[in-house]
Design a protein around this motif. Sequence first.
Motif, PDB file in Angstrom:
ATOM      1  N   VAL A  56       0.853  -1.197   0.000  1.00  0.00           N
ATOM      2  CA  VAL A  56       0.000   0.000   0.000  1.00  0.00           C
ATOM      3  C   VAL A  56       0.886   1.242   0.000  1.00  0.00           C
ATOM      4  CG1 VAL A  56      -1.887  -1.145   1.232  1.00  0.00           C
ATOM      5  CG2 VAL A  56      -0.102   0.066   2.530  1.00  0.00           C
ATOM      6  N   THR A  57       0.244   2.381  -0.197  1.00  0.00           N
ATOM      7  CA  THR A  57       0.865   3.677   0.057  1.00  0.00           C
ATOM      8  C   THR A  57       0.103   4.342   1.193  1.00  0.00           C
ATOM      9  OG1 THR A  57      -0.531   4.783  -1.574  1.00  0.00           O
ATOM     10  CG2 THR A  57       1.608   3.957  -2.335  1.00  0.00           C
ATOM     11  N   ALA A  58       0.778   5.271   1.878  1.00  0.00           N
ATOM     12  CA  ALA A  58       0.169   5.863   3.069  1.00  0.00           C
ATOM     13  C   ALA A  58       0.556   7.324   3.192  1.00  0.00           C
ATOM     14  CB  ALA A  58       0.593   5.090   4.321  1.00  0.00           C
ATOM     15  N   ALA A  59      -0.198   8.036   3.998  1.00  0.00           N
ATOM     16  CA  ALA A  59       0.073   9.438   4.297  1.00  0.00           C
ATOM     17  C   ALA A  59      -0.441   9.726   5.693  1.00  0.00           C
ATOM     18  CB  ALA A  59      -0.581  10.354   3.281  1.00  0.00           C
ATOM     19  N   LYS A  60       0.117  10.754   6.313  1.00  0.00           N
ATOM     20  CA  LYS A  60      -0.264  11.103   7.676  1.00  0.00           C
ATOM     21  C   LYS A  60      -1.397  12.129   7.690  1.00  0.00           C
ATOM     22  CE  LYS A  60       3.971  10.240  10.300  1.00  0.00           C
ATOM     23  NZ  LYS A  60       5.006  10.854  11.169  1.00  0.00           N
ATOM     24  N   ALA A  61      -2.310  11.960   8.624  1.00  0.00           N
ATOM     25  CA  ALA A  61      -3.272  13.022   8.915  1.00  0.00           C
ATOM     26  C   ALA A  61      -2.530  14.150   9.624  1.00  0.00           C
ATOM     27  CB  ALA A  61      -4.400  12.493   9.783  1.00  0.00           C
ATOM     28  N   ALA A 315      -7.132  14.925   6.075  1.00  0.00           N
ATOM     29  CA  ALA A 315      -6.587  13.668   5.584  1.00  0.00           C
ATOM     30  C   ALA A 315      -6.656  13.672   4.069  1.00  0.00           C
ATOM     31  CB  ALA A 315      -7.386  12.492   6.144  1.00  0.00           C
ATOM     32  N   PRO A 316      -5.810  12.889   3.400  1.00  0.00           N
ATOM     33  CA  PRO A 316      -5.922  12.794   1.941  1.00  0.00           C
ATOM     34  C   PRO A 316      -7.295  12.286   1.540  1.00  0.00           C
ATOM     35  CG  PRO A 316      -3.864  11.832   2.715  1.00  0.00           C
ATOM     36  CD  PRO A 316      -4.687  12.101   3.926  1.00  0.00           C
ATOM     37  N   SER A 317      -7.875  12.885   0.533  1.00  0.00           N
ATOM     38  CA  SER A 317      -9.230  12.524   0.130  1.00  0.00           C
ATOM     39  C   SER A 317      -9.326  11.065  -0.296  1.00  0.00           C
ATOM     40  CB  SER A 317      -9.687  13.433  -1.021  1.00  0.00           C
ATOM     41  OG  SER A 317     -11.032  13.213  -1.330  1.00  0.00           O
ATOM     42  N   ASP A 349     -12.840  17.619  -0.997  1.00  0.00           N
ATOM     43  CA  ASP A 349     -12.710  17.803  -2.430  1.00  0.00           C
ATOM     44  C   ASP A 349     -11.810  16.707  -2.963  1.00  0.00           C
ATOM     45  OD1 ASP A 349     -10.130  18.521  -1.771  1.00  0.00           O
ATOM     46  OD2 ASP A 349     -10.418  20.661  -2.135  1.00  0.00           O
ATOM     47  N   GLU A 350     -11.289  16.900  -4.171  1.00  0.00           N
ATOM     48  CA  GLU A 350     -10.487  15.856  -4.786  1.00  0.00           C
ATOM     49  C   GLU A 350      -9.123  15.696  -4.140  1.00  0.00           C
ATOM     50  OE1 GLU A 350      -9.558  19.696  -6.850  1.00  0.00           O
ATOM     51  OE2 GLU A 350     -11.354  18.631  -6.163  1.00  0.00           O
ATOM     52  N   THR A 351      -8.740  16.590  -3.249  1.00  0.00           N
ATOM     53  CA  THR A 351      -7.404  16.549  -2.656  1.00  0.00           C
ATOM     54  C   THR A 351      -7.421  16.194  -1.177  1.00  0.00           C
ATOM     55  OG1 THR A 351      -6.714  18.269  -4.207  1.00  0.00           O
ATOM     56  CG2 THR A 351      -5.261  17.837  -2.345  1.00  0.00           C
ATOM     57  N   ILE A 352      -8.228  16.869  -0.393  1.00  0.00           N
ATOM     58  CA  ILE A 352      -8.237  16.653   1.049  1.00  0.00           C
ATOM     59  C   ILE A 352      -9.660  16.495   1.554  1.00  0.00           C
ATOM     60  CG2 ILE A 352      -6.103  17.964   1.405  1.00  0.00           C
ATOM     61  CD1 ILE A 352      -8.169  20.126   2.652  1.00  0.00           C
ATOM     62  N   ALA A 353      -9.759  15.937   2.763  1.00  0.00           N
ATOM     63  CA  ALA A 353     -11.028  15.831   3.465  1.00  0.00           C
ATOM     64  C   ALA A 353     -10.809  16.295   4.891  1.00  0.00           C
ATOM     65  CB  ALA A 353     -11.552  14.404   3.436  1.00  0.00           C
ATOM     66  N   VAL A 381       4.148  -0.662   3.572  1.00  0.00           N
ATOM     67  CA  VAL A 381       4.042   0.696   3.065  1.00  0.00           C
ATOM     68  C   VAL A 381       5.203   0.951   2.114  1.00  0.00           C
ATOM     69  CG1 VAL A 381       3.920   3.132   3.645  1.00  0.00           C
ATOM     70  CG2 VAL A 381       2.886   1.439   5.174  1.00  0.00           C
ATOM     71  N   MET A 382       4.867   1.311   0.872  1.00  0.00           N
ATOM     72  CA  MET A 382       5.896   1.490  -0.152  1.00  0.00           C
ATOM     73  C   MET A 382       6.556   2.862  -0.086  1.00  0.00           C
ATOM     74  SD  MET A 382       4.113  -0.254  -3.479  1.00  0.00           S
ATOM     75  CE  MET A 382       5.539   0.128  -4.479  1.00  0.00           C
ATOM     76  N   ASN A 383       5.921   3.822   0.575  1.00  0.00           N
ATOM     77  CA  ASN A 383       6.474   5.179   0.614  1.00  0.00           C
ATOM     78  C   ASN A 383       6.609   5.624   2.056  1.00  0.00           C
ATOM     79  OD1 ASN A 383       3.678   5.220   0.951  1.00  0.00           O
ATOM     80  ND2 ASN A 383       3.593   7.400   0.481  1.00  0.00           N
ATOM     81  N   ALA A 384       7.320   6.731   2.254  1.00  0.00           N
ATOM     82  CA  ALA A 384       7.472   7.284   3.595  1.00  0.00           C
ATOM     83  C   ALA A 384       6.258   8.136   3.908  1.00  0.00           C
ATOM     84  CB  ALA A 384       8.743   8.120   3.688  1.00  0.00           C
ATOM     85  N   PRO A 385       5.483   7.819   4.938  1.00  0.00           N
ATOM     86  CA  PRO A 385       4.261   8.586   5.218  1.00  0.00           C
ATOM     87  C   PRO A 385       4.507  10.068   5.428  1.00  0.00           C
ATOM     88  CG  PRO A 385       4.299   6.549   6.484  1.00  0.00           C
ATOM     89  CD  PRO A 385       5.651   6.679   5.853  1.00  0.00           C
ATOM     90  N   GLU A 386       5.697  10.454   5.911  1.00  0.00           N
ATOM     91  CA  GLU A 386       5.952  11.871   6.136  1.00  0.00           C
ATOM     92  C   GLU A 386       5.920  12.668   4.838  1.00  0.00           C
ATOM     93  OE1 GLU A 386       7.316   9.543   9.453  1.00  0.00           O
ATOM     94  OE2 GLU A 386       7.755   9.422   7.313  1.00  0.00           O
ATOM     95  N   THR A 387       6.256  12.027   3.732  1.00  0.00           N
ATOM     96  CA  THR A 387       6.296  12.747   2.452  1.00  0.00           C
ATOM     97  C   THR A 387       5.215  12.277   1.502  1.00  0.00           C
ATOM     98  OG1 THR A 387       7.875  11.151   1.561  1.00  0.00           O
ATOM     99  CG2 THR A 387       8.774  13.096   2.644  1.00  0.00           C
ATOM    100  N   ALA A 388       4.340  11.410   1.981  1.00  0.00           N
ATOM    101  CA  ALA A 388       3.333  10.869   1.069  1.00  0.00           C
ATOM    102  C   ALA A 388       2.363  11.933   0.616  1.00  0.00           C
ATOM    103  CB  ALA A 388       2.559   9.739   1.762  1.00  0.00           C
ATOM    104  N   ASN A 389       2.006  12.853   1.505  1.00  0.00           N
ATOM    105  CA  ASN A 389       1.049  13.895   1.135  1.00  0.00           C
ATOM    106  C   ASN A 389       1.818  15.096   0.634  1.00  0.00           C
ATOM    107  OD1 ASN A 389      -1.096  15.542   0.801  1.00  0.00           O
ATOM    108  ND2 ASN A 389      -1.936  15.271   2.857  1.00  0.00           N
ATOM    109  N   ALA A 390       2.052  15.136  -0.643  1.00  0.00           N
ATOM    110  CA  ALA A 390       2.823  16.234  -1.224  1.00  0.00           C
ATOM    111  C   ALA A 390       2.109  17.552  -1.095  1.00  0.00           C
ATOM    112  CB  ALA A 390       3.121  15.947  -2.693  1.00  0.00           C
TER     113      ALA A 390
END
Length: 419
Positions: A56-61, A315-317, A349-353, A381-390
């Motif tokens: 999976v990929t992940a991002a931080k709230a 959070a990411p949408s 929206d299409e980017t964040i919630a 997790v394939m990516n670093a959550p700290e940088t997942a949400n560009a």
Amino acid sequence: MSRISRRVLLAAGALALVGALAWAYQTGRLPGFAAKDQGPVAGRPGGGRSEGTVTVTAAKARLDDVPVTIDAVGTVQALNTVTIRTQVDGRLIRLAFTEGQDVRKGDILAEIDPALYQAQYDQAVAKRAQDEANLANARVDLARYERLLVGAYASKQQHATQKASVAQLEALVRADKAAIDNAKTTLDYATIRSPIDGRVGIRLVDVGNILHASDQTGIVVITQLKPIYVVFTLPQQALPAVQKAQGKAKVSALGPDNATPIEVGELTVIDNQIDQQTGTVRLKATFANPNLALWPGQFVNVRLMLDTMKNVLVAPSQAVQRGPSGAFVYVVGPDNVATMRPVTTGRQDETIAVVTSGLEPSDVLITSGFSRLSDGAKVRVMNAPETANAEKNDPGAEDRRSAPSEAPAPAMRGNRTRR
């Protein structure tokens, strides 16, 4: 060899080839395919992991300021548009502009043959000179009659008649002055000047044509481009929020990607009535337009900023999913185990919630790989959550958030899988 024997041999060869390929596929000896029930081929993405692990990929709230905006489609309108027409009849003898040229108020644009109107002006001037001479003579006679009247050498009737004659000639001189002013104005109309600052378009007539004051075509159209208007409509449900923000609301004209700002202006006018047929209200925003990025007649995406929600959890949408019980997310817990957690969302929206309940800041949320994901599944997790949400470091991200503050949050999209 007979034709039937040849067909039998070909069929037998084809069956043998199919059997060989099936055996190679089952044993994993076919290039590019893994052996059945033996997991992924070594060297491919995910190779070497257990079958129950989901990539999976992940991002931080996170806590952030979220702008409250409304999106619409607007039309660019010139501040002033003038169709230049002649006010006198005559032959067009000169065009003093170049198509597409910027002109200032008072610049000469065209000239009509002035010979006829110059003659009328000269005639009015001569008529005034004649009447002024007659008036001077009448005043001398009046003075003579006044002296004779003192010595009783002239009658009072003669004196009164001469006095009336002087008054008549004085009125005639005033009429001559008005006629001169009229002739001068008509003569000035033969030289056509720009009434505003702006840019001329493509000429509508050529030199040599006979023009009339009744012509509707005109000579050229001038549009004022700095500043410039953008007119757009919003649903009547958004009117209270717009009225509350008027005076401080900023309006962005966006490019075709609906993200890149072309120009930023101010909301200046809210129409005084709602269109009963569409249930919308018209608004007008003013833009300085120093680089002429906006052009009359252009359609642009408009983003009206009403307010800013301070320090809310976002959070990411794509992390927010929908199920029979409502919205939920998958949170990566200890030992990389996915936990399904119900959440309550606000604006999206299409980017964040905006998440109003169910999450804590810095929770790691899964953003893709939902097709094989379930509650309690092991994930990688394939990516670093700290940088997942560009978007966190994207200066244009705030411009891509939209929806009226009073309107309900738009329906979230269904599950999206990224493989």
